[in-house]
Design an enzyme around this catalytic site. Structure first.
Site, PDB file in Angstrom:
ATOM      1  N   ASP A   1       2.864   3.269  -2.597  1.00  0.00           N
ATOM      2  CA  ASP A   1       4.232   3.754  -2.883  1.00  0.00           C
ATOM      3  C   ASP A   1       4.794   3.165  -4.170  1.00  0.00           C
ATOM      4  OD1 ASP A   1       4.639   1.270  -1.609  1.00  0.00           O
ATOM      5  OD2 ASP A   1       6.197   2.003  -0.244  1.00  0.00           O
TER       6      ASP A   1
ATOM      7  N   GLY B   1       4.419  -4.836  11.100  1.00  0.00           N
ATOM      8  CA  GLY B   1       4.046  -3.837  10.091  1.00  0.00           C
ATOM      9  C   GLY B   1       4.552  -2.452  10.442  1.00  0.00           C
TER      10      GLY B   1
ATOM     11  N   SER C   1      10.413  -2.807  10.904  1.00  0.00           N
ATOM     12  CA  SER C   1      11.664  -3.106  11.596  1.00  0.00           C
ATOM     13  C   SER C   1      12.785  -3.319  10.572  1.00  0.00           C
ATOM     14  CB  SER C   1      11.504  -4.337  12.491  1.00  0.00           C
ATOM     15  OG  SER C   1      10.907  -5.377  11.756  1.00  0.00           O
TER      16      SER C   1
ATOM     17  N   TYR D   1       2.950 -10.371  -1.120  1.00  0.00           N
ATOM     18  CA  TYR D   1       3.202  -8.937  -1.332  1.00  0.00           C
ATOM     19  C   TYR D   1       3.605  -8.694  -2.789  1.00  0.00           C
ATOM     20  CZ  TYR D   1       5.287  -4.276  -0.820  1.00  0.00           C
ATOM     21  OH  TYR D   1       5.588  -2.952  -0.964  1.00  0.00           O
TER      22      TYR D   1
ATOM     23  N   HIS E   1       0.092   0.560   0.089  1.00  0.00           N
ATOM     24  CA  HIS E   1       0.347  -0.074  -1.216  1.00  0.00           C
ATOM     25  C   HIS E   1       0.237   0.943  -2.360  1.00  0.00           C
ATOM     26  CE1 HIS E   1       0.693  -4.207   0.265  1.00  0.00           C
ATOM     27  NE2 HIS E   1      -0.172  -3.817   1.184  1.00  0.00           N
TER      28      HIS E   1
ATOM     29  N   ASP F   1       8.866   3.001   3.642  1.00  0.00           N
ATOM     30  CA  ASP F   1       9.409   2.662   4.959  1.00  0.00           C
ATOM     31  C   ASP F   1      10.799   3.254   5.165  1.00  0.00           C
ATOM     32  OD1 ASP F   1       7.123   1.209   4.817  1.00  0.00           O
ATOM     33  OD2 ASP F   1       8.087  -0.751   4.811  1.00  0.00           O
TER      34      ASP F   1
ATOM     35  N   GLU G   1      16.203  -4.721   0.059  1.00  0.00           N
ATOM     36  CA  GLU G   1      15.001  -5.578   0.095  1.00  0.00           C
ATOM     37  C   GLU G   1      14.843  -6.310  -1.237  1.00  0.00           C
ATOM     38  OE1 GLU G   1      12.847  -6.058   2.555  1.00  0.00           O
ATOM     39  OE2 GLU G   1      13.192  -4.376   3.933  1.00  0.00           O
TER      40      GLU G   1
HETATM   41  C1  GLA Z   1       5.455  -2.525   3.213  1.00  0.00           C
HETATM   42  C2  GLA Z   1       6.423  -2.047   2.146  1.00  0.00           C
HETATM   43  C3  GLA Z   1       6.142  -0.603   1.743  1.00  0.00           C
HETATM   44  C4  GLA Z   1       4.670  -0.398   1.409  1.00  0.00           C
HETATM   45  C5  GLA Z   1       3.779  -1.004   2.480  1.00  0.00           C
HETATM   46  C6  GLA Z   1       2.320  -0.961   2.108  1.00  0.00           C
HETATM   47  O1  GLA Z   1       5.630  -1.846   4.407  1.00  0.00           O
HETATM   48  O2  GLA Z   1       7.740  -2.152   2.601  1.00  0.00           O
HETATM   49  O3  GLA Z   1       6.975  -0.225   0.671  1.00  0.00           O
HETATM   50  O4  GLA Z   1       4.372  -0.910   0.133  1.00  0.00           O
HETATM   51  O5  GLA Z   1       4.114  -2.350   2.767  1.00  0.00           O
HETATM   52  O6  GLA Z   1       1.882   0.344   2.051  1.00  0.00           O
END
Ligand code: GLA
Length: 388
Positions: A37, A124, A127, A223, A35, A173, A161
């Site tokens: 990024d 997590g 995918s 989120y 969390h 990701d 997204e």
């Molecule tokens: C998900 C989001 C990422 C990041 C993580 C937490 O994977 O897609 O951008 O914020 O949660 O680190």
């Protein structure tokens, strides 16, 4: 990785018998930096040897996409010109990437696509980013003369997204899926987008994921709520310091956070408190890795778990239990990985303790929750690429 022939046989069967090109993109792990990024901080991901593989071919229509999700046995056809796009959540990733590519000026027309994956869904391990970067890699090749840069692919995935899937995610990701390199973790500065490859071969240790199989679902509020909290704190700090420029929590100090505590309220304060701590932990882990000090790496992982669970509140009972089991077994480091709300823990464990830890975790977790956690040994693999 998914067998190319498996995907190809389904592609031939579901469309007109012709073959196309095959592309693959991986999921990811993240050693530390959660969390951070979307807060302009640092992350420490690596691609894995599991992901999404797609066969794709131009179908000669103006804008009809014929798509088949092999694992779900689900076929969806849609038009790129339809402003609503398809309803099936998996098909929205295809639609989103195609639309984002069109915005970049790539002349995307109709195509056929069949895809399958071996990265567990909702664990997590990203995918969804694997899908986005795989489809983007294909569209870049089929319609873009491979001129779309890797960073633009990352950003098109993130925009998919945001604009079509309802998750206001950061860039970790998609970055890991596109830029991954076998054997290497990457430290990314999400503000400047500078990154470095770190060869990762911890002598005498193993990296293993334990998937609680609690399905994590980022679409919807929790989120995005966390992200809003962070943004509220930044706004409050900016208002107090009009002379400064505060874009994300990366620009804020502990003192500034304390100054706005009463104003933003305990929930937002505590969330931001986690983020500032996590930013420092990633840097401490980099130093420890360079010094070969895995015990410090592990200790920071435990601190991150505590923060994600108690401050950021993105854990669940099952993940906290897996973390407790790691502690009981003398595991060097363990924490929730990824967005949270379910999915996996990532564990750094001494090779001599590995067997006992895994056996104990399986047995005790199953006794409590009725199923064993899935054990995923981490192999750090390459990023998006064309296979044939
Ligand atoms: C998900 C989001 C990422 C990041 C993580 C937490 O994977 O897609 O951008 O914020 O949660 O680190």
């Amino acid at each position: 990785m998914i067998d190319i022939e498996f995907v190809r046989s389904r592609f031939i069967k579901h469309f007109d018998g012709k073959t196309g090109n095959v592309y693959t993109s991986p999921g990811r792990i993240n050693l530390i930096g959660e969390h951070t990024d979307y807060n302009g901080g640092f992350v420490f991901p690596g691609a894995v040897d599991k992901g999404i593989t797609a066969e794709m071919r131009v179908n000669g229509t103006e804008d009809t996409v014929m798509a088949y999700a092999i694992d779900l046995k689900d076929r969806v056809d849609f038009k790129l010109s339809d402003p609503a796009g398809p309803k099936a959540s998996w098909a929205r990733y295809i639609y989103g990437i195609a639309k984002e590519f069109q915005k970049l000026g790539v002349p995307v027309k109709g195509f056929n696509i069949a895809f399958a994956g071996d990265v567990p869904l909702g664990a997590g391990m990203s995918s969804s980013a694997a899908m986005e970067s795989c489809f983007a890699c294909g569209l870049n090749d089929l319609f873009g003369e491979n001129k779309v840069s890797q960073w633009d692919i990352v950003l098109a995935g993130q925009a998919t997204e945001h604009n079509y899937c309802g998750v206001n995610c950061g860039i970790m990701d998609q970055f890991a899926s596109v830029f991954g390199k076998a054997g290497c973790l990457m430290r990314l500065d999400c503000r400047s987008r500078e990154f470095e490859y770190f060869p990762f071969k911890p002598d005498g240790y193993r990296l293993v994921l334990l998937n609680s199989k609690v399905k994590h679902e980022l679409a919807g509020s929790p989120y995005n709520d966390r992200r809003n909290s962070c943004e509220n704190v930044v706004k409050a700090i900016q208002a107090k310091h009009p002379e400064g420029k505060f874009e994300t929590l990366r620009d804020c100090t502990w003192e500034q956070l304390d100054e706005v505590r009463a104003e933003v309220g305990e929930e937002d304060y505590t969330r931001a408190h986690f983020v500032l701590g996590e930013k420092d932990r990633v840097l401490a882990v980099c130093d420890a890795l360079l010094a070969g000090d895995y015990e410090t790496v592990g200790q920071k992982m435990f601190e991150t778990h505590y923060g994600l669970s108690k401050e950021y509140e993105v854990s669940c009972e099952e993940l906290d239990y897996l973390n407790d089991l790691a502690k009981e077994n003398g595991v060097t480091g363990s924490r929730i990985m990824g967005g949270g709300f379910g999915g996996c823990t990532i564990n750094l464990v001494r090779a001599d303790l590995y067997q006992k830890f895994i056996a104990d975790a399986k047995q005790k977790f199953a006794a409590k929750y009725g199923h064993e956690p899935e054990v995923i040994d981490v192999v750090i693999g390459d990023g998006s690429r064309k296979l044939c």
